[in-house]
Write a protein that holds these residues in place. Sequence first.
Motif, mmCIF file in Angstrom:
data_model
loop_
_atom_site.group_PDB
_atom_site.id
_atom_site.type_symbol
_atom_site.label_atom_id
_atom_site.label_comp_id
_atom_site.label_asym_id
_atom_site.label_seq_id
_atom_site.Cartn_x
_atom_site.Cartn_y
_atom_site.Cartn_z
ATOM 1 N N GLU A 83 -3.025 -4.166 9.997
ATOM 2 C CA GLU A 83 -1.924 -4.283 10.956
ATOM 3 C C GLU A 83 -2.421 -4.264 12.402
ATOM 4 N N TRP B 153 0.696 -5.012 2.342
ATOM 5 C CA TRP B 153 1.908 -4.257 2.698
ATOM 6 C C TRP B 153 1.763 -3.651 4.084
ATOM 7 N N ARG B 154 0.608 -3.074 4.373
ATOM 8 C CA ARG B 154 0.381 -2.495 5.699
ATOM 9 C C ARG B 154 0.456 -3.571 6.777
ATOM 10 N N HIS C 128 4.274 -4.184 7.205
ATOM 11 C CA HIS C 128 5.262 -3.134 7.462
ATOM 12 C C HIS C 128 4.780 -1.984 8.346
ATOM 13 N N ARG C 129 3.501 -1.916 8.632
ATOM 14 C CA ARG C 129 3.024 -0.919 9.589
ATOM 15 C C ARG C 129 2.905 -1.601 10.939
ATOM 16 N N PRO D 12 9.425 -1.756 1.894
ATOM 17 C CA PRO D 12 9.338 -0.293 1.853
ATOM 18 C C PRO D 12 10.554 0.287 1.138
ATOM 19 N N GLU E 250 4.188 3.510 12.712
ATOM 20 C CA GLU E 250 5.392 3.761 11.939
ATOM 21 C C GLU E 250 5.671 2.593 10.990
ATOM 22 N N VAL E 251 6.517 2.875 9.999
ATOM 23 C CA VAL E 251 6.936 1.833 9.070
ATOM 24 C C VAL E 251 8.133 1.096 9.670
ATOM 25 N N TRP F 225 8.687 4.364 2.100
ATOM 26 C CA TRP F 225 7.393 4.557 1.473
ATOM 27 C C TRP F 225 6.870 3.261 0.874
ATOM 28 N N TYR F 226 5.561 3.268 0.651
ATOM 29 C CA TYR F 226 4.905 2.145 0.001
ATOM 30 C C TYR F 226 5.155 2.197 -1.504
#
Length: 604
Positions: free
Chosen positions: A573, A436-437, A440-441, A336, A471-472, A328-329
């Motif tokens: 992303e 973050w996206r 990690h996405r 994550p 997906e992460v 999770w964020y």
Amino acid sequence: MRAEPSLPRHHLPPDRLAELVRGEGGPETLDLLLGGERSRRLLLLRMLDDATDLGPAWDLLSQAQRRAPQVVDDLLMYPQTGMWLTTALRRLRGRTPMDEPPLWVELGHMSALAAAAALRAEFDFAIEVPVRHGRVPLPTLGCAVLPETEPWTRATVRAEGGRAVIEAAGAEVALPPTSGSAGPGWHPVRRLTVGARGRRLDIVLDDVDPYRTYPQPTEPRPLSGEAAAQWRRMLEQAWELLLREQPETAEAMRRGVFSLTPTPAGERFRPRSVSAGDAFGGVEASEPDDAVQLAVTLVHEFQHTKLGGLLHLTPLLTHDFDRGKELWYAPWRNDPRPLEGLLQGIYAFVGITRFWREHRKAAPAQTAMAHFEFALWRAHVATAMEQVHRHPRLTPLGTALLDTLRDHCAQWLAEPVPEEPLALAHLCADDHVARWRAHHRRPAAPAVDRAVRAWLDGASGPPGVLATEPEVVPDPSARWLDSLAMLVRHRLSGADDDRISLDGPEKAAARVSGALTGDALLAAGDATAARHAYVAHLAAEPSPAGAWAGLGRALATAGTEPRAARLLCHHPERAHAVHQALLGVTDSPPDPIRLATWLGSPPA
């Protein structure tokens, strides 16, 4: 040790449990948590004795308990003892891949613990203890320094007729007769007492116990007298602030914070602090910028301490192995997080949000900064909770806790904040999640390939499959996602040398690790210049994921290129992945804004 006839059954009455569910917890609640921790430590000690032969150390500790049970109880409840017990048990079970120290040194810490108990109980004894790179740490007392002949060896601690010595290889260190006093070859543990009578915090400034750092042990590193005095000054000021602004939290801390492990200062506005569920009451913290930062750190780690104690009594999550790998964020992290870690962060940052909510009322000289911090952390906590609200792994207690904290946060979100710090907080919160996206996405490779072909074929928009939520996939290169917030803090700090100058954005960015020139311009409020800086950066170095998020924020702030802005703010992303793929098949990379505009168009 003296066996107890039976271990108590621990439970939290509804009113005490309700305090913890609210993110609070008074002295009586802390006493209940401490009772549970004491039983847990006794069980761990028995498990260690069952798994290996503790021999003379067990006998000496048992003798000390008969003579001075309060001394042994104090040692048992010392945070570093809990850390050592779990570390030793994990090593015995092969769960901790450590080469150093050798296992016999790890287990020999029991002898050091027993020696400390016997010295404090004031009776004659002799016992062998480990020597770690020439140092002999005795928990809660201090550390002797002997000539180093080899990394790991043994020394004898001996007490006779009121005189205590540590001897090895022909060398001897005499322990001062007065506890807390220094002497040749002896560094005492410093015990700090701050605050007025009846409101004092008694805490150990621990720089020598190997298990003072979490989660991995480190060798003793005694502070200089000057450094220790600086920590005392900071703690006195931080404690005065907490007594004034957070009196209920401070009163509970008096029962639940026992040791503070100092580490070197880090970058300004980026303190490092750690606590561990196995080390109830222990805090490891970098040297703070000021007393306010130290007060925030103590609140932060005390929240972890309370939640850790609760989790030792009752679970908040079920063990669902099918969902156990979900990530999770977490707005306060670069990486994550699993659900367990996210809940820990939510609980801790609820405490931080509450701190800034009160501090902004009491600190007129720091009002802008305090308003910003309150607005930023309430937004971050709300974002984190919305992701996992009503998650199927939550137990009834876990659901109640998250519901209660969510209700508190909703009330905080309705509280007014002045326009400028509020806008800056929204800017930084939105920027962090976008960065973050971007890291990690990861869009599916087939969808990215189809988007590349569509772009090269001149399609009017990307394929619809690219809009599938990716997906992460953790990106280990993700660092400093909070760079924009750091720059804003420099801007709000008020010091002339920290103000971001539009004439020198490169210099401003250089103050903050991971910051780009575009970030400095965006933090200073020049979105147009920031746009050009991000585009130039992507042309020179196309790989940084964060630049795509920053570009989206600059476009949105400037109110230009709405399709590109929307795409880069919410799904950077996609631009990052497609741009990277295009670099592999074309000689000239596409213009970032043109590509983002195309990706933000309706699917072809």
